[in-house]
Design a protein around this motif. Structure first.
Motif, PDB file in Angstrom:
ATOM      1  N   GLU A  44       0.449   5.771   0.856  1.00  0.00           N
ATOM      2  CA  GLU A  44      -0.413   6.816   1.452  1.00  0.00           C
ATOM      3  C   GLU A  44      -0.279   8.035   0.259  1.00  0.00           C
ATOM      4  OE1 GLU A  44      -0.043   8.561   5.172  1.00  0.00           O
ATOM      5  OE2 GLU A  44      -1.374   7.020   5.888  1.00  0.00           O
ATOM      6  N   THR A  54       0.821  -1.228   0.063  1.00  0.00           N
ATOM      7  CA  THR A  54      -0.029   0.046   0.151  1.00  0.00           C
ATOM      8  C   THR A  54       1.079   1.293   0.039  1.00  0.00           C
ATOM      9  OG1 THR A  54      -0.038   0.152   2.259  1.00  0.00           O
ATOM     10  CG2 THR A  54      -1.883  -1.010   1.381  1.00  0.00           C
ATOM     11  N   THR A  59      -5.112   5.845   1.173  1.00  0.00           N
ATOM     12  CA  THR A  59      -4.310   4.682   1.097  1.00  0.00           C
ATOM     13  C   THR A  59      -4.654   4.160  -0.221  1.00  0.00           C
ATOM     14  OG1 THR A  59      -3.828   4.659   3.370  1.00  0.00           O
ATOM     15  CG2 THR A  59      -3.012   2.867   2.148  1.00  0.00           C
TER      16      THR A  59
END
Ligand SMILES: Nc1ncnc2c1ncn2[C@@H]1O[C@H](COP(=O)(O)OP(=O)(O)OP(=O)(O)O)[C@@H](O)[C@H]1O
Ligand SMILES: [Mg+2]
Length: 341
Positions: free
Chosen positions: A229, A227, A244
């Motif tokens: 951000e 992931t 995210t």
């Protein structure tokens, strides 16, 4: 004799790309790698910054300053800005004496028009070169990749850059067939911007999108989820927002585009004469250009074409390294002189 008259003036190989420009100095190797970006004062026409420094200004500059890529889809879109940028990079790369004039070998896409060739030559000449020789980028890439382009065997090279994806088959020192499509890294960034806007009603900048692509983008699903951000502007509330993103959604957002690139590669293979196609089936194809760094791109191309795929060691430098090899090869220089005069 020239050298004595004009002072030491090393020859240069240049990859003038849509996204990045690299310069090779004969005898020294690659000395410069900078984003192809120029910031100009709109009022005075003066150049304010170039390369990395100008890239920082994209999307952040006051209204009288325009920071932009002077090349689009591999060719000169803004002549004055390209000339100013080249001049700056050539000066920065040389330990030339003032007034010395280098010979320059520079890569151009295969489908470049006569007018576009002239624009590149003029920009190089006005940046101070005494001679400018154009080499097709796939030829430079194949040389840089160490492929045996002189031999009577089929070599296939795929260069996925910022603006263009070029697929070429080479044999006996020439390009047998080439396809160029104006889809590559920049379009991937745009696909990520579109995905975030549609899915989350959020606007992110192109550079953020590029950072997402580099960090968690892939052509094939990853073994483990990742992931990242990102920050952008909420289009409903109008305020900054953090979000995210997952590698899975980015892979899906890029899939359509990546498939188009794979289709271009397949079309390139289908266009190959049978003997050369057989060579390529055995020997595999080589991918290069910054876009080839997209994770698992090599795996996907191999799965979709059924042939081995190799990525060059440093995909961002392969073309410029090839221009450097051309500089050192008198025979090849002569060929270029005859062909592009
Ligand atoms: N790790 C990475 N993963 C995915 N893409 C990457 C990675 N690193 C660089 N890129 C992309 O590669 C592209 C730049 O590649 P490159 O420098 O070969 O292009 P260029 O030669 O300037 O462009 P063109 O050949 O189209 O004129 C950019 O779109 C950049 O985002
Ligand atoms: Mg390129």
């Amino acid at each position: 004799m020239n050298r004595i008259r004009m002072g030491f003036s090393p020859d240069l190989g240049i990859d003038l790309g849509t996204a990045n420009t690299e310069v090779f100095v004969k005898g020294r190797g690659v000395v410069l790698q900078e984003p192809s970006v120029v910031a100009m004062d709109q009022g005075t026409g003066e150049m304010i910054a170039v390369g990395h420094q100008a890239q920082q200004m994209i999307g952040r500059a006051p209204s009288h300053v325009q920071a932009a890529h002077p090349l689009k889809d591999g060719v000169v879109a803004h002549f004055d800005a390209t000339r100013a940028m080249l001049k700056h990079f050539i000066n920065q790369s040389g330990h030339h004496r003032p007034g010395s004039r280098p010979r320059v070998v520079i890569g151009v896409p295969t489908d470049v028009t006569g007018v576009e060739k002239l624009a590149v030559k003029e920009a190089v000449a006005s940046a101070g070169a005494r001679e400018c020789l154009l080499v097709e980028e796939p030829m430079a890439a194949a040389l840089g990749a160490g492929l045996p382009v002189r031999e009577p065997v089929g070599n296939m090279i795929v260069d996925v850059g910022g603006g263009t994806c070029e697929v070429a088959i080479l044999s006996l020192d020439g390009i047998v067939s080439a396809t160029s499509r104006r889809i590559a890294g920049n379009e991937m960034d745009e696909a990520i911007v579109r995905h975030v806007r549609r899915t989350y009603n959020m606007m992110i900048g192109q550079r953020t999108a590029e950072a997402v692509k580099v960090a968690i983008g892939s052509a094939f699903p990853l073994d483990q989820e990742e992931t990242m951000e990102v920050r952008g502007r909420d289009l409903v509330a109008g305020l900054p927002k953090t979000l995210t993103l997952t590698a899975t959604e980015i892979q899906q957002a890029l899939a359509g585009l990546v498939n188009k690139i794979v289709a271009t590669i397949r079309a390139g293979l289908e266009a190959a004469p049978p003997e050369l196609a057989a060579d390529i089936m055995d020997r595999g194809l080589v991918i290069t250009g910054g876009g080839a760094l997209l994770r698992n791109f090599d795996r996907l191309v191999s799965a979709e074409t059924g042939i081995p795929v190799f990525r060059t060691v440093d995909p961002l430098l392969t073309v410029v390294q090839g221009t450097g090899l051309v500089l050192e090869d008198h025979r090849h220089l002569e060929v270029l002189r005859r062909r592009f005069r």
